[in-house]
Structures are given as C-alpha cells and as structure tokens.
Design a protein around this motif. Structure first.
Motif, short mmCIF file in Angstrom:
data_model
loop_
_atom_site.label_atom_id
_atom_site.label_comp_id
_atom_site.label_asym_id
_atom_site.label_seq_id
_atom_site.Cartn_x
_atom_site.Cartn_y
_atom_site.Cartn_z
N LEU B 86 -52.89 -34.86 31.09
CA LEU B 86 -52.02 -34.63 29.92
C LEU B 86 -52.63 -35.27 28.67
N LEU B 87 -53.12 -36.51 28.84
CA LEU B 87 -53.70 -37.21 27.68
C LEU B 87 -55.01 -36.55 27.24
N THR B 88 -55.80 -36.08 28.22
CA THR B 88 -57.03 -35.38 27.87
C THR B 88 -56.70 -34.12 27.07
N PHE B 89 -55.69 -33.39 27.56
CA PHE B 89 -55.26 -32.19 26.84
C PHE B 89 -54.80 -32.55 25.43
N ALA B 90 -54.01 -33.61 25.33
CA ALA B 90 -53.50 -34.04 24.02
C ALA B 90 -54.66 -34.34 23.07
N PHE B 91 -55.67 -35.06 23.58
CA PHE B 91 -56.81 -35.40 22.72
C PHE B 91 -57.56 -34.14 22.29
N CYS B 92 -57.83 -33.26 23.25
CA CYS B 92 -58.57 -32.02 22.94
C CYS B 92 -57.82 -31.19 21.91
N LEU B 93 -56.50 -31.10 22.09
CA LEU B 93 -55.70 -30.30 21.16
C LEU B 93 -55.82 -30.86 19.75
N GLY B 94 -55.68 -32.17 19.63
CA GLY B 94 -55.76 -32.80 18.32
C GLY B 94 -57.15 -32.68 17.71
N PHE B 95 -58.16 -33.02 18.52
CA PHE B 95 -59.54 -33.00 18.01
C PHE B 95 -59.97 -31.57 17.70
N GLY B 96 -59.73 -30.67 18.66
CA GLY B 96 -60.23 -29.29 18.56
C GLY B 96 -59.62 -28.53 17.40
N THR B 97 -58.32 -28.76 17.16
CA THR B 97 -57.70 -27.99 16.08
C THR B 97 -58.06 -28.56 14.72
N THR B 98 -58.39 -29.84 14.66
CA THR B 98 -58.65 -30.45 13.36
C THR B 98 -60.08 -30.23 12.91
N VAL B 99 -61.02 -30.28 13.86
CA VAL B 99 -62.42 -30.25 13.47
C VAL B 99 -62.78 -28.93 12.78
N ALA B 100 -62.04 -27.86 13.13
CA ALA B 100 -62.35 -26.55 12.53
C ALA B 100 -61.39 -26.18 11.41
N GLU B 101 -60.53 -27.12 11.02
CA GLU B 101 -59.50 -26.82 10.02
C GLU B 101 -60.12 -26.56 8.64
N PRO B 102 -59.91 -25.35 8.08
CA PRO B 102 -60.57 -25.01 6.82
C PRO B 102 -60.25 -25.96 5.67
N SER B 103 -58.99 -26.42 5.57
CA SER B 103 -58.67 -27.27 4.42
C SER B 103 -59.34 -28.64 4.56
N LEU B 104 -59.56 -29.08 5.81
CA LEU B 104 -60.27 -30.35 6.01
C LEU B 104 -61.75 -30.20 5.63
N ILE B 105 -62.33 -29.05 6.00
CA ILE B 105 -63.73 -28.80 5.64
C ILE B 105 -63.88 -28.83 4.11
N ALA B 106 -62.91 -28.21 3.43
CA ALA B 106 -62.96 -28.18 1.96
C ALA B 106 -62.86 -29.58 1.37
N VAL B 107 -61.92 -30.37 1.89
CA VAL B 107 -61.72 -31.73 1.36
C VAL B 107 -62.95 -32.60 1.65
N ALA B 108 -63.53 -32.45 2.85
CA ALA B 108 -64.70 -33.26 3.22
C ALA B 108 -65.87 -32.96 2.28
N LYS B 109 -66.02 -31.67 1.94
CA LYS B 109 -67.11 -31.26 1.04
C LYS B 109 -66.92 -31.89 -0.34
#
Lengths: 259, 245
Positions: B86-109
């Motif tokens: 469950l915790l592995t799933f929770a981490f993957c869900l959080g990490f996986g959805t955020t790393v590809a998030e377009p608005s985060l990519i824009a802000v990081a740039k």
C-alpha cells in the motif's frame, strides 16, 4: 471544421501522454499486486476516456478563449498608461492607485476557482461522504472567496513589496487558531481545499497577473516577485472553509436553541 | 437514449453555470473598465463551447472511472492487508503523477531562469536543465513521501492537525535558514503539484481506505492526503535551495 478536429486530436494526444504515468502505475499495481481484474472494466474504461476527452476539450477551449483574453487583460490593467488613468504621471504611483488590479485579482480568483475541475471533484466527494451535511456548491463558493481574498492580498504584496513570508506565516497562525475552534469534521477537508484550488484554470491566469504586476512596478523583478501569488491562493481557502464551517455550525446551533 | 441525452444536457447546463462567472468577469473588465471591444468573437465562442463540453465530459467520466478505481484499489489493499504494498503504491502514485505534471515542469523552468539570472547557477542551458530537473525530482519525491505519510495517518488514525501544524513549524524554520531567492518558488511549488487527474484519484483512495478500515471516519480520516502533498514540497524545495548554495 476539420482544423478544429485536428486541434482536438493533438490536445487529446498530449493529455494522454500526461496521464500515461498514472495509468501505468494503476495498471501495474492492479495486475501484479492486487492481481484481480478491475471491476466493471468496460464502464471504467469508458469513464476514463470521457475524463481524458473532457480534459482535452477543456484545455483547448481555455487556450482558445480564456487564456489569451485573460492574459491580455492582466497586461493592460497593469500597464502604466491604464494605472495613471491616461494622464501624464506627476509622481510615482502609490498602492491605492492599483484599485482595479485588486478588484480584477479578486474577481478572476473567484471565477476561475468556481470552474476548477479538481475542486468540483473534491466537493462532490465531500458532499457524498458527509451525507449532504456539506453542500458541494457552498463549499466551492467558500473556497472561491478564499482564493479571491488571497490573490487580491497577494497582488497588494507585490505592489508594496513586502516579504512574502510575513504574510504566509501570519496566515499559518490564523489557521492554527481556527483549527482549535472549528468543528473537527471539517479540518482535513479544509486543509485539502488549499491544494486543490490552484490547478488548470487558475494557475496560468494568476501567473500572468503576477508577472504583469511585477514587470510594471519599479524595483520589482518579474522573475522573483512574480512568484508567490499561488501560495496566497493555496492558503486563504483553508481559512475560508474553516470560517464557513464555523458559521454554519453557529447557525445550526442557534436553530437548535430556538426550538 | 433520450433519457441519457437529457442527463447530458442537464450536466451541460450545470457546467455552463460553473463557467458563467468567468465570462461575466472578463466581459465586465473588457467593456466597462478597459472599454474595449471583444477581439475575434467567433474564436472565443468556439473556445467557450469547448470548455463547457470538456467540463461536462470530465465530471461525467469522473464518477464512472477515477472515483471507483481509487476506492476499489483502496479496498483491495485493505483486504490484502499488506502495508508495504500500500505504501509503495502511495509513493508511486505521488511521485509518478507529479514528475510529469506540466505546470510543475513550467514552474521548474521558470525557477531555473531565476537562478541563472541571480547568479546562483551558471547561465548555461545544461546547468539550467539540471537545476530544473533537480527541482522537479525534489518536488515529485516530496509528494510521494506526502502521500505515504498521509496513508500512514489514515491507517494509524493520527490526528491531522498535529502533523500539518508540525509541517508549518518546519516551513517557518526552513524559511529562516533557506536562501532568499528560493522562498517564493518553494511556497508556490506546494500549490502546483496536484493535478486534475491526481486530485480525484487520491481523494477517492483516502476515502476508500478510511471507509474500509473499521473505526475510521471517512470524513475525518479520509480527507487530508492533498494537504500533505501541498506542504512537503515547500520544505524539500527549501532544502534543495540550501544544498545548492
């Protein structure tokens, strides 16, 4: 007409690419860890397709209609010509010359929050889970009022140039005090509402406003002061939702004593 | 079929009502305050129809897919009884959805741009890209961690306010020590991480978990995952800024 279909298709493709990581995580865990087929797989598949199609149309529509207009407006409202009322500037502008900006910030914050899809999702869930005790529409209005106040105050901060952390830390203190006094049932939802408000619709328009403001005002750097409006928009809904719960709580309490 | 059409039409009207405030605000500022005409009205009209249609489809599909998936997975994990998965799933869900998030990519740039202008990093494309990527992975890691903490909280029924207030205290302490230029970016990064697909999924996961564990109240224990996901990125981005300086 075919041109718009091509646009829809390419936006849909981009949305699918964005969603691919989530989809693969869900599938991997469903198939290899849970090892059971997804219940109602056909319905879920259709639903997922509707979500993607909806998101693609939504984004394309925003790009076509709202973003260019909203961004242009933010630029025009923050231009020196508009701020000085067309007259030749005699001195420098003071914070009270920016009245329309605060009004625009509040109005755009409120209205974009009402249309924010992720907030609609959370509000629907909250209404369902609370058995109707929390009304989805009222919750969204409370959050929207919070965002309106937050962005308006955030614009004022950019105008006067105060350091951001004084505002945010004061906000935290207010949140702590409210947490002590407000109904316990609302606390987690209130904390959540800070994060869900700033998403697809709000962020681009608010960022344009911050950038426009920071580049007009002398002494502000658009790259440094342009940031920070989102933080205001994530903090104030927490207070607004707790205030909403406190008010409705007081109301029900009054009704009970009258009976 | 007709009935379904009626349901869809009603939903369409509802979405139109959601959009009405934006239309009014823009019209008011355009005509009354700025006193200008509306440019390319046809394009704008098409765009608005697309937005309303899109919102309708999104909400329609939400109840059919994202909500049931989140809840059925939560129930399956609860039944399986394996906290680690469950915790592995929770981490993957959080990490996986955020790393590809377009608005985060824009802000990081944008943030890399700031850092280069401010002389924090070298003003070359390579160092800016590595800075932006570092920021993205920092935020994604912290969101993964946030969902893990949030899920643990649901399992153990920890009261949310102590955790969140503890987080606030950390943010304040970090603000004192973190370099000035990272603070605005750090505060903003809390808000941009949670996307339109992640929010319903994570909310349904939390509520599903809280309702399948005995003695948990879905209202008190189920909500709150998003709150953690908007708090931890602030702390970790400030750490990232401190490590770089």
């Amino acid at each position: 007409m075919p041109e718009i279909l091509i646009e829809i298709f390419s936006t849909l493709k981009a949305t699918v690419v964005d969603v691919l990581p989530i989809l693969s995580i869900i599938l991997v865990f469903q198939l290899f860890v849970i090892r059971k087929p997804i219940p109602n797989v056909k319905k879920v598949g259709f639903g997922f397709f509707y979500v993607l199609l909806g998101l693609a149309l939504f984004l394309l529509g925003l790009e076509k209609a709202l973003f260019p207009l909203g961004k242009m407006m933010a630029e025009q409202l923050t231009s020196v010509d508009f701020l000085s009322g067309g007259e030749i500037l005699t001195g420098s502008l003071v914070w009270s010359d920016y009245g329309w900006i605060y009004a625009f910030a509040a109005a755009i914050g409120f209205s974009t929050t009402i249309a924010e899809p992720s907030l609609i999702a959370v509000a629907l869930k909250a209404e369902e889970v609370s058995g109707g005790a929390i009304n989805a529409t009222s919750l969204r209005i409370a959050v929207a009022i919070g965002v309106a106040i937050g962005i308006s105050l955030g614009s004022y901060r950019i105008v006067v140039g105060d350091p951001i952390h004084y505002y945010i830390i004061t906000g935290y203190i207010v949140v702590v005090i409210q947490t002590i006094f407000c109904p316990k049932l609302i606390v987690p939802l209130a904390y959540d509402s800070g994060g869900v408000t700033t998403s697809t619709v709000t962020v681009p328009l608010v960022a344009a406003l911050g950038l426009g403001l920071a580049s007009t005002i002398p002494g502000r750097s658009p790259l440094i002061d342009g940031f920070g409006l989102i933080a205001f928009a994530s903090l104030f809904p927490i207070m607004a939702v707790m205030a909403y719960a406190q008010l409705t709580h007081i109301n029900t309490h009054d009704n009970q004593t009258e009976e | 079929m007709n009935q379904q059409l009626l349901v869809f039409f009603k939903a369409f009207l509802g979405s139109f009502k959601d959009l009405l405030p934006i239309i009014l605000v823009i019209a008011f500022f355009q005509f009354v305050v700025l006193q200008q005409t509306m440019p390319n009205i046809g394009e704008i009209f098409v765009g608005l129809v697309l937005v309303v249609l899109g919102l309708t489809f999104f909400i329609y599909g939400l109840e059919m897919s994202l909500f049931p998936i989140g809840e059925s997975m939560a129930q399956a994990f609860a039944k399986k009884g394996s906290i680690w998965w469950l915790l592995t799933f929770a981490f993957c869900l959080g990490f996986g959805t955020t790393v590809a998030e377009p608005s985060l990519i824009a802000v990081a740039k944008e943030a890399a741009n700031v850092a280069a202008t401010g002389g924090i990093i070298e003003a070359t494309d390579a160092s800016q890209a590595s800075y932006a990527n570092g920021l993205r992975y920092t935020v994604a890691f912290s969101v993964g961690l946030a969902i893990v903490i949030g899920v643990l909280r649901i399992l153990r029924a920890w009261p949310i306010q102590y955790l969140i207030l503890g987080g606030y205290v950390l943010v304040v302490i970090m603000t004192i020590f973190a370099p000035q230029w990272i603070i605005g970016i750090a505060y903003d990064s809390g808000g941009v991480t949670t996307s339109t697909i992640t929010v319903p999924l994570v909310t349904a996961l939390g509520v599903g978990l809280a309702s399948s564990i005995k003695g948990r109240n879905p209202m008190i224990d189920g909500f709150g995952l998003i709150a953690f996901a908007s708090l931890t990125p602030m702390i970790f981005v400030m750490i990232y800024g401190m490590v770089l300086s």
